[in-house]
Design a protein around this motif. Structure first.
Motif, PDB file in Angstrom:
ATOM      1  N   GLU A 103     -18.180  -0.272  62.613  1.00 45.45           N
ATOM      2  CA  GLU A 103     -19.562  -0.749  62.548  1.00 45.45           C
ATOM      3  C   GLU A 103     -19.616  -2.254  62.364  1.00 45.45           C
ATOM      4  O   GLU A 103     -20.397  -2.951  63.032  1.00 45.45           O
ATOM      5  N   LYS A 104     -18.803  -2.778  61.456  1.00 43.85           N
ATOM      6  CA  LYS A 104     -18.839  -4.222  61.201  1.00 43.85           C
ATOM      7  C   LYS A 104     -18.368  -4.998  62.427  1.00 43.85           C
ATOM      8  O   LYS A 104     -18.896  -6.081  62.724  1.00 43.85           O
ATOM      9  N   LEU A 105     -17.403  -4.460  63.156  1.00 45.25           N
ATOM     10  CA  LEU A 105     -16.965  -5.103  64.393  1.00 45.25           C
ATOM     11  C   LEU A 105     -18.108  -5.133  65.412  1.00 45.25           C
ATOM     12  O   LEU A 105     -18.347  -6.149  66.068  1.00 45.25           O
ATOM     13  N   PHE A 106     -18.835  -4.019  65.525  1.00 44.59           N
ATOM     14  CA  PHE A 106     -19.957  -3.962  66.456  1.00 44.59           C
ATOM     15  C   PHE A 106     -21.031  -4.980  66.075  1.00 44.59           C
ATOM     16  O   PHE A 106     -21.603  -5.655  66.932  1.00 44.59           O
ATOM     17  N   LEU A 107     -21.329  -5.067  64.773  1.00 47.26           N
ATOM     18  CA  LEU A 107     -22.387  -5.956  64.315  1.00 47.26           C
ATOM     19  C   LEU A 107     -22.053  -7.426  64.564  1.00 47.26           C
ATOM     20  O   LEU A 107     -22.932  -8.227  64.884  1.00 47.26           O
ATOM     21  N   ILE A 142     -11.798 -11.357  61.359  1.00 46.55           N
ATOM     22  CA  ILE A 142     -11.269 -10.121  60.774  1.00 46.55           C
ATOM     23  C   ILE A 142     -11.406 -10.146  59.257  1.00 46.55           C
ATOM     24  O   ILE A 142     -11.600  -9.098  58.617  1.00 46.55           O
ATOM     25  N   LYS A 143     -11.354 -11.321  58.662  1.00 45.91           N
ATOM     26  CA  LYS A 143     -11.553 -11.433  57.216  1.00 45.91           C
ATOM     27  C   LYS A 143     -12.974 -11.015  56.852  1.00 45.91           C
ATOM     28  O   LYS A 143     -13.174 -10.247  55.898  1.00 45.91           O
ATOM     29  N   GLN A 144     -13.972 -11.504  57.607  1.00 49.13           N
ATOM     30  CA  GLN A 144     -15.358 -11.165  57.320  1.00 49.13           C
ATOM     31  C   GLN A 144     -15.627  -9.676  57.545  1.00 49.13           C
ATOM     32  O   GLN A 144     -16.328  -9.031  56.752  1.00 49.13           O
ATOM     33  N   VAL A 145     -15.055  -9.123  58.624  1.00 48.07           N
ATOM     34  CA  VAL A 145     -15.189  -7.685  58.885  1.00 48.07           C
ATOM     35  C   VAL A 145     -14.620  -6.886  57.722  1.00 48.07           C
ATOM     36  O   VAL A 145     -15.217  -5.909  57.260  1.00 48.07           O
ATOM     37  N   GLU A 180     -16.963  -7.027  54.550  1.00 42.75           N
ATOM     38  CA  GLU A 180     -18.178  -6.218  54.664  1.00 42.75           C
ATOM     39  C   GLU A 180     -17.870  -4.724  54.698  1.00 42.75           C
ATOM     40  O   GLU A 180     -18.588  -3.920  54.101  1.00 42.75           O
ATOM     41  N   ALA A 181     -16.791  -4.354  55.400  1.00 46.11           N
ATOM     42  CA  ALA A 181     -16.415  -2.934  55.443  1.00 46.11           C
ATOM     43  C   ALA A 181     -15.985  -2.446  54.074  1.00 46.11           C
ATOM     44  O   ALA A 181     -16.280  -1.307  53.684  1.00 46.11           O
ATOM     45  N   ARG A 182     -15.306  -3.293  53.332  1.00 46.99           N
ATOM     46  CA  ARG A 182     -14.808  -2.898  52.009  1.00 46.99           C
ATOM     47  C   ARG A 182     -15.956  -2.530  51.069  1.00 46.99           C
ATOM     48  O   ARG A 182     -15.839  -1.611  50.261  1.00 46.99           O
ATOM     49  N   ARG A 183     -17.084  -3.212  51.201  1.00 48.69           N
ATOM     50  CA  ARG A 183     -18.229  -2.895  50.339  1.00 48.69           C
ATOM     51  C   ARG A 183     -18.698  -1.463  50.556  1.00 48.69           C
ATOM     52  O   ARG A 183     -18.966  -0.730  49.604  1.00 48.69           O
ATOM     53  N   ASP A 184     -18.811  -1.060  51.819  1.00 47.71           N
ATOM     54  CA  ASP A 184     -19.224   0.317  52.119  1.00 47.71           C
ATOM     55  C   ASP A 184     -18.174   1.322  51.668  1.00 47.71           C
ATOM     56  O   ASP A 184     -18.489   2.395  51.152  1.00 47.71           O
ATOM     57  N   ILE A 185     -16.909   0.975  51.872  1.00 49.41           N
ATOM     58  CA  ILE A 185     -15.819   1.889  51.513  1.00 49.41           C
ATOM     59  C   ILE A 185     -15.744   2.074  50.004  1.00 49.41           C
ATOM     60  O   ILE A 185     -15.507   3.179  49.503  1.00 49.41           O
ATOM     61  N   GLU A 186     -15.968   0.997  49.256  1.00 53.28           N
ATOM     62  CA  GLU A 186     -15.938   1.108  47.793  1.00 53.28           C
ATOM     63  C   GLU A 186     -17.077   1.992  47.285  1.00 53.28           C
ATOM     64  O   GLU A 186     -16.886   2.755  46.336  1.00 53.28           O
ATOM     65  N   ARG A 187     -18.238   1.910  47.927  1.00 53.85           N
ATOM     66  CA  ARG A 187     -19.335   2.810  47.550  1.00 53.85           C
ATOM     67  C   ARG A 187     -18.983   4.254  47.889  1.00 53.85           C
ATOM     68  O   ARG A 187     -19.298   5.183  47.135  1.00 53.85           O
ATOM     69  N   LEU A 188     -18.318   4.438  49.015  1.00 52.07           N
ATOM     70  CA  LEU A 188     -17.920   5.781  49.445  1.00 52.07           C
ATOM     71  C   LEU A 188     -16.900   6.387  48.490  1.00 52.07           C
ATOM     72  O   LEU A 188     -17.034   7.548  48.067  1.00 52.07           O
ATOM     73  N   LEU A 189     -15.870   5.630  48.149  1.00 51.60           N
ATOM     74  CA  LEU A 189     -14.766   6.147  47.344  1.00 51.60           C
ATOM     75  C   LEU A 189     -14.971   5.948  45.841  1.00 51.60           C
ATOM     76  O   LEU A 189     -14.217   6.491  45.035  1.00 51.60           O
ATOM     77  N   ASN A 190     -15.975   5.145  45.479  1.00 47.40           N
ATOM     78  CA  ASN A 190     -16.278   4.877  44.072  1.00 47.40           C
ATOM     79  C   ASN A 190     -15.080   4.281  43.342  1.00 47.40           C
ATOM     80  O   ASN A 190     -14.736   4.686  42.226  1.00 47.40           O
ATOM     81  N   CYS A 191     -14.442   3.316  44.000  1.00 46.32           N
ATOM     82  CA  CYS A 191     -13.325   2.603  43.367  1.00 46.32           C
ATOM     83  C   CYS A 191     -13.120   1.271  44.079  1.00 46.32           C
ATOM     84  O   CYS A 191     -13.681   1.028  45.146  1.00 46.32           O
ATOM     85  N   ASP A 245      -6.358  -3.433  54.332  1.00 48.24           N
ATOM     86  CA  ASP A 245      -5.430  -4.162  55.194  1.00 48.24           C
ATOM     87  C   ASP A 245      -5.705  -3.780  56.657  1.00 48.24           C
ATOM     88  O   ASP A 245      -5.482  -2.628  57.058  1.00 48.24           O
ATOM     89  N   LEU A 246      -6.216  -4.737  57.440  1.00 49.58           N
ATOM     90  CA  LEU A 246      -6.561  -4.485  58.833  1.00 49.58           C
ATOM     91  C   LEU A 246      -5.545  -5.143  59.769  1.00 49.58           C
ATOM     92  O   LEU A 246      -5.197  -6.309  59.589  1.00 49.58           O
ATOM     93  N   THR A 247      -5.095  -4.384  60.763  1.00 50.57           N
ATOM     94  CA  THR A 247      -4.184  -4.886  61.782  1.00 50.57           C
ATOM     95  C   THR A 247      -4.813  -4.684  63.153  1.00 50.57           C
ATOM     96  O   THR A 247      -5.448  -3.648  63.406  1.00 50.57           O
ATOM     97  N   VAL A 248      -4.666  -5.661  64.046  1.00 50.57           N
ATOM     98  CA  VAL A 248      -5.203  -5.551  65.400  1.00 50.57           C
ATOM     99  C   VAL A 248      -4.046  -5.326  66.371  1.00 50.57           C
ATOM    100  O   VAL A 248      -3.060  -6.057  66.347  1.00 50.57           O
ATOM    101  N   ARG A 249      -4.185  -4.317  67.221  1.00 52.54           N
ATOM    102  CA  ARG A 249      -3.126  -3.979  68.183  1.00 52.54           C
ATOM    103  C   ARG A 249      -3.720  -3.790  69.575  1.00 52.54           C
ATOM    104  O   ARG A 249      -4.794  -3.206  69.727  1.00 52.54           O
ATOM    105  N   VAL A 250      -2.997  -4.295  70.568  1.00 51.39           N
ATOM    106  CA  VAL A 250      -3.426  -4.150  71.960  1.00 51.39           C
ATOM    107  C   VAL A 250      -2.932  -2.815  72.505  1.00 51.39           C
ATOM    108  O   VAL A 250      -1.738  -2.511  72.443  1.00 51.39           O
ATOM    109  N   SER A 251      -3.853  -2.011  73.012  1.00 49.97           N
ATOM    110  CA  SER A 251      -3.519  -0.724  73.647  1.00 49.97           C
ATOM    111  C   SER A 251      -4.260  -0.693  74.983  1.00 49.97           C
ATOM    112  O   SER A 251      -5.418  -0.286  75.058  1.00 49.97           O
ATOM    113  N   PRO A 252      -3.606  -1.153  76.062  1.00 49.21           N
ATOM    114  CA  PRO A 252      -4.279  -1.311  77.359  1.00 49.21           C
ATOM    115  C   PRO A 252      -4.999  -0.044  77.819  1.00 49.21           C
ATOM    116  O   PRO A 252      -4.435   1.047  77.794  1.00 49.21           O
TER     117      PRO A 252
END
Length: 303
Positions: A202-206, A256-259, A262-273, A278-285
């Motif tokens: 979602e954050k990537l789309f936004l 990727i830092k900003q993504v 922002e994603a971490r905020r939603d994930i922390e609410r989801l997991l309550n912790c 750690d995000l990695t970008v990989r090319v998959s043609p």
């Protein structure tokens, strides 16, 4: 009839419509929390999601489906197959139409599938009433009524909560008698890994908007709970070309830092912790044309 003799009802309500009709937003407001991702980009929803609303005498399973569209690749075909599969099995079908956009051929195509479904109750839902002018709403209702023989209609604004409770009451009243399909403490059938991947996407789309969203896929590789208050999560972002990798990473790694922030905020609410992400970008043609990769990302339909 006494309270103890009230029959238990349950059933599946499929939210269907064109991309960006407001299906995910409506589901989130009904559930009172963010479960399905949203963005202005068409075809944001890729996973079918089932959210569960429990009462003492009923269980309503609301299914958020990918927007129906003309597919251009294997991914698009799988998304349509997922949406049409849920449409075929639903007890109630809610056909969502955007009040701000003229009814067109795409809506006609979706309505043809709604008309052919075996659902006992078919509801026309006009969305985004808060941003549409009254004359737009009236014109849209008149146009949408011609698409299918609907049993009822409702105008809603999920962002303002207008008629959201009425929607739940209306569809719940048309559920058949049946069992409790899911445990009472379950609110969604997606795993934490699936939700993490969705929040990152979602954050990537936004941030990327029309640059390359549909070329992006996300896999949550691992969630490691170091204790009750901390988790380490690794996820992989797939793109199709090397140049796209540079866009996702951004100058000096800023995108990727900003993504991640922002994603971490939603994930922390989801997991309550607290979460280290750690995000990695990989090319998959051409991963969108690779059925194996589509299955790995969880976007395929189980036969």
């Amino acid at each position: 009839m006494t309270e103890k003799n009230v029959p238990f009802t349950s059933g599946f309500v499929a939210l269907v419509g064109r991309p960006n009709a407001g299906k995910s937003t409506l589901l989130n407001v009904i559930m009172g929390e963010k479960l399905a991702i949203t963005s202005p980009v068409a075809q944001t929803t890729r996973r079918r999601m089932r959210a569960v609303v429990n009462t003492d005498h009923s269980q309503l399973v609301i299914i958020d489906t990918p927007g129906l569209h003309k597919p251009k690749d294997a991914l698009g075909s799988e998304l349509n197959k997922s949406a049409l599969g849920e449409l075929a099995d639903a007890d109630v079908v809610a056909f969502l139409v955007d009040a701000t956009k003229p009814v067109g051929r795409g809506d006609e195509w979706v309505a043809n599938h709604v008309a052919r479904s075996d659902a006992d109750y078919k509801l026309l839902v006009l969305t985004k009433a808060d941003v549409a002018k009254p004359e737009q709403v009236a014109a849209q209702l008149e146009a949408a009524r011609t698409l299918c023989d609907f049993d009822d209609e409702l105008v809603v604004s999920a962002t303002e909560g207008f008629n959201v409770d009425a929607f739940v009451e209306l569809v719940s009243a048309h559920l058949p008698e049946g069992p409790r399909w899911f445990p009472e403490d379950m609110d969604v059938d997606a795993s934490p890994e699936e939700l993490v991947a969705e929040f990152v996407r979602e954050k990537l789309f936004l941030h990327l908007r029309q640059e390359l969203p549909h070329s992006v896929g996300v896999i949550c590789d691992d969630i490691d709970f170091t204790d009750d208050e901390h988790a380490t999560i690794t996820a992989t972002i797939l793109v199709e070309r090397e140049g796209q990798k540079g866009i996702v990473v951004g100058r000096g790694g800023q995108m990727i830092k900003q993504v991640g922030i922002e994603a971490r905020r939603d994930i922390e609410r989801l997991l309550n912790c607290k979460v280290f992400l750690d995000l990695t970008v990989r090319v998959s043609p051409a991963w969108r044309r690779d059925e194996r990769q589509i299955r790995r990302l969880g976007y395929s339909v189980e036969e």
